[in-house]
Design an enzyme around this catalytic site. Structure first.
Site, mmCIF file in Angstrom:
data_model
loop_
_atom_site.group_PDB
_atom_site.id
_atom_site.type_symbol
_atom_site.label_atom_id
_atom_site.label_comp_id
_atom_site.label_asym_id
_atom_site.label_seq_id
_atom_site.Cartn_x
_atom_site.Cartn_y
_atom_site.Cartn_z
ATOM 1 C CB SER A 1 -6.536 -7.385 -7.778
ATOM 2 O OG SER A 1 -6.934 -6.184 -8.425
ATOM 3 C CE1 TYR B 1 -2.790 -4.638 -4.649
ATOM 4 C CE2 TYR B 1 -3.790 -4.382 -6.815
ATOM 5 C CZ TYR B 1 -3.901 -4.712 -5.483
ATOM 6 O OH TYR B 1 -5.112 -5.127 -4.979
HETATM 7 N N1 LIG Z 1 -9.468 -2.225 -2.046
HETATM 8 C C1 LIG Z 1 -9.541 -2.663 -3.289
HETATM 9 O O1 LIG Z 1 -10.014 -1.937 -4.198
HETATM 10 C C2 LIG Z 1 -9.036 -4.022 -3.646
HETATM 11 C C3 LIG Z 1 -9.324 -4.512 -4.927
HETATM 12 C C4 LIG Z 1 -8.878 -5.774 -5.287
HETATM 13 C C5 LIG Z 1 -8.150 -6.530 -4.380
HETATM 14 N N2 LIG Z 1 -7.868 -6.023 -3.152
HETATM 15 C C6 LIG Z 1 -7.077 -6.870 -2.257
HETATM 16 O O2 LIG Z 1 -7.809 -7.147 -1.092
HETATM 17 C C7 LIG Z 1 -6.922 -7.382 -0.006
HETATM 18 C C8 LIG Z 1 -7.322 -6.517 1.168
HETATM 19 O O3 LIG Z 1 -7.224 -5.166 0.760
HETATM 20 P P1 LIG Z 1 -8.003 -3.967 1.478
HETATM 21 O O4 LIG Z 1 -8.513 -3.117 0.393
HETATM 22 O O5 LIG Z 1 -8.910 -4.487 2.523
HETATM 23 O O6 LIG Z 1 -6.734 -3.222 2.092
HETATM 24 P P2 LIG Z 1 -6.484 -2.447 3.478
HETATM 25 O O7 LIG Z 1 -7.750 -1.890 3.993
HETATM 26 O O8 LIG Z 1 -5.338 -1.570 3.200
HETATM 27 O O9 LIG Z 1 -6.036 -3.641 4.442
HETATM 28 C C9 LIG Z 1 -4.865 -4.365 4.181
HETATM 29 C C10 LIG Z 1 -4.686 -5.406 5.272
HETATM 30 O O10 LIG Z 1 -3.507 -6.160 4.951
HETATM 31 C C11 LIG Z 1 -2.706 -6.247 6.114
HETATM 32 N N3 LIG Z 1 -1.285 -6.377 5.796
HETATM 33 C C12 LIG Z 1 -0.513 -5.583 4.994
HETATM 34 N N4 LIG Z 1 0.747 -6.024 4.989
HETATM 35 C C13 LIG Z 1 0.785 -7.125 5.802
HETATM 36 C C14 LIG Z 1 1.810 -8.017 6.196
HETATM 37 N N5 LIG Z 1 3.072 -7.883 5.759
HETATM 38 N N6 LIG Z 1 1.492 -9.032 7.029
HETATM 39 C C15 LIG Z 1 0.234 -9.195 7.484
HETATM 40 N N7 LIG Z 1 -0.793 -8.358 7.159
HETATM 41 C C16 LIG Z 1 -0.501 -7.341 6.328
HETATM 42 C C17 LIG Z 1 -2.980 -4.975 6.879
HETATM 43 O O11 LIG Z 1 -2.660 -5.207 8.252
HETATM 44 P P3 LIG Z 1 -1.968 -4.096 9.204
HETATM 45 O O12 LIG Z 1 -2.699 -2.791 8.950
HETATM 46 O O13 LIG Z 1 -2.216 -4.686 10.558
HETATM 47 O O14 LIG Z 1 -0.523 -4.049 8.836
HETATM 48 C C18 LIG Z 1 -4.486 -4.802 6.641
HETATM 49 O O15 LIG Z 1 -5.223 -5.534 7.585
HETATM 50 C C19 LIG Z 1 -5.518 -7.094 -0.549
HETATM 51 O O16 LIG Z 1 -4.895 -8.286 -0.927
HETATM 52 C C20 LIG Z 1 -5.805 -6.222 -1.764
HETATM 53 O O17 LIG Z 1 -4.774 -6.293 -2.703
HETATM 54 C C21 LIG Z 1 -8.297 -4.805 -2.761
#
Ligand SMILES: NC(=O)c1ccc[n+]([C@@H]2O[C@H](COP(=O)([O-])OP(=O)(O)OC[C@H]3O[C@@H](n4cnc5c(N)ncnc54)[C@H](OP(=O)(O)O)[C@@H]3O)[C@@H](O)[C@H]2O)c1
Length: 237
Positions: A134, A148
């Protein structure tokens, strides 16, 4: 070709799994809590004529990770691409930050990424690992997400070390998105969102499919290794 996407049940991981399916990869869909979404994704992946496998695994639990990789080995024999996407963010005020929440965030975002990489690499002959970091791990600071942010800075360091350990067999890169329209951000205050958008040269948050496209494209560039790549629409402080 086989891709394992962690945290594929939602957001960026969901779109990433679909992208690889469209490109003809067999897809291993990892989830932890969201089974319904993972099964929906499985059907969508299969509609592209490729194989799909759904595995429940908490990536912060070493035994579950070992079992997950065993299952993949039995079904497909190997992994070509690992996308370490699963992650959480527990936003609170600085005063409300707890050690438990801090540890949970590090356990999943950082140690989980390490664990899946360690065991997946054992069944990768050659290939690529893409870690999802990120911009919070590089240069933006938000005291409400300091745990985070630290976890994502750790993912960048981990990327360099994994690349040193696994090259030239496995390339390891880290993609650092800025703001993305996913569930992770659905509770943000609207005024805050407006202010954040004003710092982005494209004037908007990314769609998860745009991050998925970046992940896929970086993974197929055979000379990109040990790189930390921003995908943030042009953020400026
Ligand atoms: N959204 C943003 O603005 C943003 C920006 C920069 C980076 N990111 C990164 O991108 C990645 C995806 O984020 P997102 O925004 O798509 O988030 P999201 O919509 O909240 O999805 C998170 C995913 O991670 C899974 N997860 C959480 N804890 C887990 C665990 N212990 N074991 C296995 N799976 C787990 C969840 O699965 P379940 O629901 O099945 O538990 C879900 O599929 C993350 O690493 C986040 O930090 C996001």
């Amino acid at each position: 070709m086989v891709v394992l996407v962690t945290g594929a049940s939602k957001g960026i991981g969901f779109e990433t799994a679909l992208k690889y399916a469209k490109e003809g990869y067999d897809v291993v869909i990892n989830y932890n809590n969201s089974m319904r979404e993972a099964l929906t994704l499985e059907n969508k992946v299969r509609s592209f004529g490729v194989n799909a496998m759904v595995i429940k695994c908490d990536i912060s639990n070493e035994k579950e990770v070992i079992d997950m990789i065993e299952q993949v080995k039995k079904e497909f024999g190997r992994i070509d691409v690992l996308v370490n996407n699963a992650g959480i963010a527990i936003d609170t005020t600085f005063e409300d930050k707890t050690v438990d929440n801090f540890r949970k965030t590090l356990d999943i975002n950082l140690i989980g990424t390490f664990l899946v990489s360690k065991y997946a690499a054992k069944i990768m002959d050659e290939g690529v690992i893409i870690n999802v970091g990120s911009t919070n791990g590089i240069d933006t600071t938000y005291p409400e997400s300091l745990d985070y942010d630290a976890s994502k800075a750790g993912v960048i360091s981990l990327t360099h070390n994994l690349s040193t350990e696994f090259s030239p067999k496995i390339r390891v890169n880290c993609i650092c998105p800025g703001w993305v329209n996913t569930d992770m951000n659905k509770k943000l205050d609207l005024d805050f969102v407006k202010e954040e958008k004003s710092k982005i040269k494209l004037g908007r948050f990314a769609e998860p499919s745009e991050i998925a496209d970046a992940i896929y494209n970086i993974s197929i560039c055979s000379y990109i290794n040990d790189s930390i790549i921003r995908v943030d629409g042009g953020e400026h402080a």
